[in-house]
Write a protein that holds these residues in place. Structure first.
Motif, short mmCIF file in Angstrom:
data_model
loop_
_atom_site.label_atom_id
_atom_site.label_comp_id
_atom_site.label_asym_id
_atom_site.label_seq_id
_atom_site.Cartn_x
_atom_site.Cartn_y
_atom_site.Cartn_z
N ARG A 16 3.46 3.66 -0.99
CA ARG A 16 3.67 4.13 0.37
C ARG A 16 5.13 4.07 0.81
O ARG A 16 5.64 4.97 1.45
N PHE A 17 5.79 2.98 0.47
CA PHE A 17 7.14 2.80 1.00
C PHE A 17 8.23 3.23 0.04
O PHE A 17 9.34 3.54 0.46
N VAL A 18 7.94 3.21 -1.26
CA VAL A 18 9.00 3.47 -2.23
C VAL A 18 8.82 4.81 -2.94
O VAL A 18 9.71 5.65 -2.91
N PRO B 212 7.48 8.50 -0.50
CA PRO B 212 8.51 9.13 0.35
C PRO B 212 9.58 9.85 -0.47
O PRO B 212 10.06 10.92 -0.07
#
Lengths: 226, 242
Positions: free
Chosen positions: A142-144, A147
């Protein structure tokens, strides 16, 4: 037919606009739903769990091997039957509604291949760095990873969405009225094909061109600075 | 703090680690060196389970890494790691790079996390770079941010995997300076590096690896004074002679 008569457009504008609204709604629904499901499929395909890999690979291969128009037709016929099997009642969902579902499911196969190559383009070290900071698999994605994958794939996602936007016209097969379908129906009645189809082409062009310009601007705004 | 016992690892039939045993005590600085392909990076990645291993055991602060019941994300959050290629997240500002894991993993508030991150950024001498993106920084600067990012998690120990190998020569020292400072502050460190100057300055022990095995594990003075193994002697002769 010696003179052009564009009054056929102005007189039927409301009907055309209604078709255009439907086309845009199906496009946006199928794009958002397709990217969401496609991303999940891509993650399955790349996971280490073999049944998930198989499911995702099967899904993609099946939908890529069948012409869209046939899928539209098949889902239109099958969905009511399935719903009837589940609920025991007859639920008429109609051609216009079944297309939302069909396009979402169908486009997911293509979006998933785009997201898969996007995810694979992220260096393994980034994933290791996510894990090393204490992220779970889900957080790392999700964060790395996602995106960055999404940013890298933005131009290809746009191309697919433009194809989708134009492919919505295939709902003629089940009698739903999209933008092109509306134009077609008026043409059958008023016999002004040149004026009508020229106008339709121009509208398609303006929308697609504007979209690609918007995405270009979005891309430069969120681009990864290297 | 870190106890590595009889660790062996295979890629298929190829053995990359052979019966490695060593330990790193609290506040100790241990440098791991050896020729490329000797398994040093693999060994250090086993410590926070970025690489699985098939045999042996690694215990970090009383927690067995290989135990399937171990909450790995929780353990990794307490072990700082610095990579050869920095691995800052390129789509986030420096500030976000420093704050995100504090927020998402440790549950700190954004303000607290940013505050802490910026303090550490100041410590590595990059306070005015907070709003930039990693791609706008030099390699040495990126690596210093990466160290600050790891420190922001308040780690119990730090692992360095060739932190200066991807840097231009003139940037190596700025990173080593930060590492020396850390060592002086009593941080427990395990460093894979070829920087023998760094090892001489701050290491307590030096481990020499060759072909997946720990060949030499000695106090710094002994290692640089008279390495027992011939392989370590030739290695040292090669990298110290110029």
């Amino acid at each position: 037919m010696s003179d052009f008569d564009f009054s056929v457009i102005t007189q039927n504008w409301a009907f055309l606009a209604e078709g255009l609204r439907y086309t845009l709604q199906v496009t946006v629904t199928a794009m958002l739903g397709g990217i969401l499901i496609g991303t999940l499929l891509a993650l399955m395909r790349l996971s280490s769990i073999v049944p998930l890999q198989w499911f995702a690979a099967g899904y993609v291969n099946i939908f890529r091997s069948v012409p869209l128009v046939q899928v539209i037709l098949a889902f239109y016929l099958i969905i009511p039957l399935v719903l009837q099997m589940i609920t025991g009642k007859q639920i008429p969902i109609g051609a216009a509604n079944s297309a939302y579902f069909t396009f979402t499911i169908f486009e997911a196969a293509y979006y998933s291949e785009i997201m898969r190559s996007g995810i694979q383009s992220i260096p393994k070290g980034q994933i290791a760095a996510g894990y090393a900071l204490g992220f779970t698999y889900g957080q790392t994605m999700r964060f790395v990873v996602l995106p960055q994958a999404f940013r890298n794939m933005l131009p290809v996602l746009l191309t697919q969405t433009i194809i989708l936007f134009q492919d919505v016209s295939l709902v003629y097969a089940i009698g739903a009225t999209d933008f092109f379908g509306a134009a077609d129906k008026i043409t059958q009645r008023d016999l002004r094909p040149v004026e009508m189809y020229t106008t339709v082409a121009v509208v398609y062009f303006i929308i697609c061109f504007t979209l690609s310009r918007l995405v270009k601007r979005l891309q430069s705004r969120i681009a990864i600075i290297r | 703090m870190i106890e590595i016992k009889n660790v062996s690892k295979w890629y298929g039939s190829f053995q990359v680690l052979t019966d490695c045993t060593t330990q790193v005590s609290k506040s100790e600085v241990v440098v791991v060196c050896g020729p490329s392909g000797s398994g040093k990076s693999t060994l250090i990645k086993c410590v926070n389970a970025l690489e699985p291993f098939q045999q042996g055991s690694i215990v970090v602060d009383g927690i067995a890494v290989e135990n399937p019941k171990t909450d790995l994300p929780k353990l990794r959050a307490r072990v700082g790691m610095v990579f050869q290629n920095f691995e800052l997240f390129p789509h986030m500002t420096i500030t976000d790079n420093l704050a995100i894991a504090q927020i998402k993993v440790l549950g700190r508030g954004r303000e607290e996390a940013v505050d802490k991150g910026l303090k550490l950024l100041d410590r590595v001498g990059l306070k005015n770079q907070a709003a930039k993106f990693p791609g706008q920084l030099s390699g040495g600067q990126q690596q210093r941010v990466a160290i600050a990012r790891a420190l922001a998690m308040d780690p119990i120990c730090m692992l360095f995997d060739e932190p200066t190998s991807a840097l231009d020569p003139e940037m190596i020292n700025e990173v080593l300076d930060v590492m020396v400072q850390l060592a002086h502050e009593g941080m427990t460190m395990m460093c894979v590096t070829h920087e023998m100057g760094f090892a001489r300055k701050v290491a307590n022990r030096v481990i020499f690896m060759d072909r997946g095995a720990i060949v030499e594990d000695a106090a710094k003075e002994d290692f640089f004074g008279q390495p027992r193994s011939e392989r370590a002697q030739t290695f040292l002769a090669k990298i110290l002679n110029h």
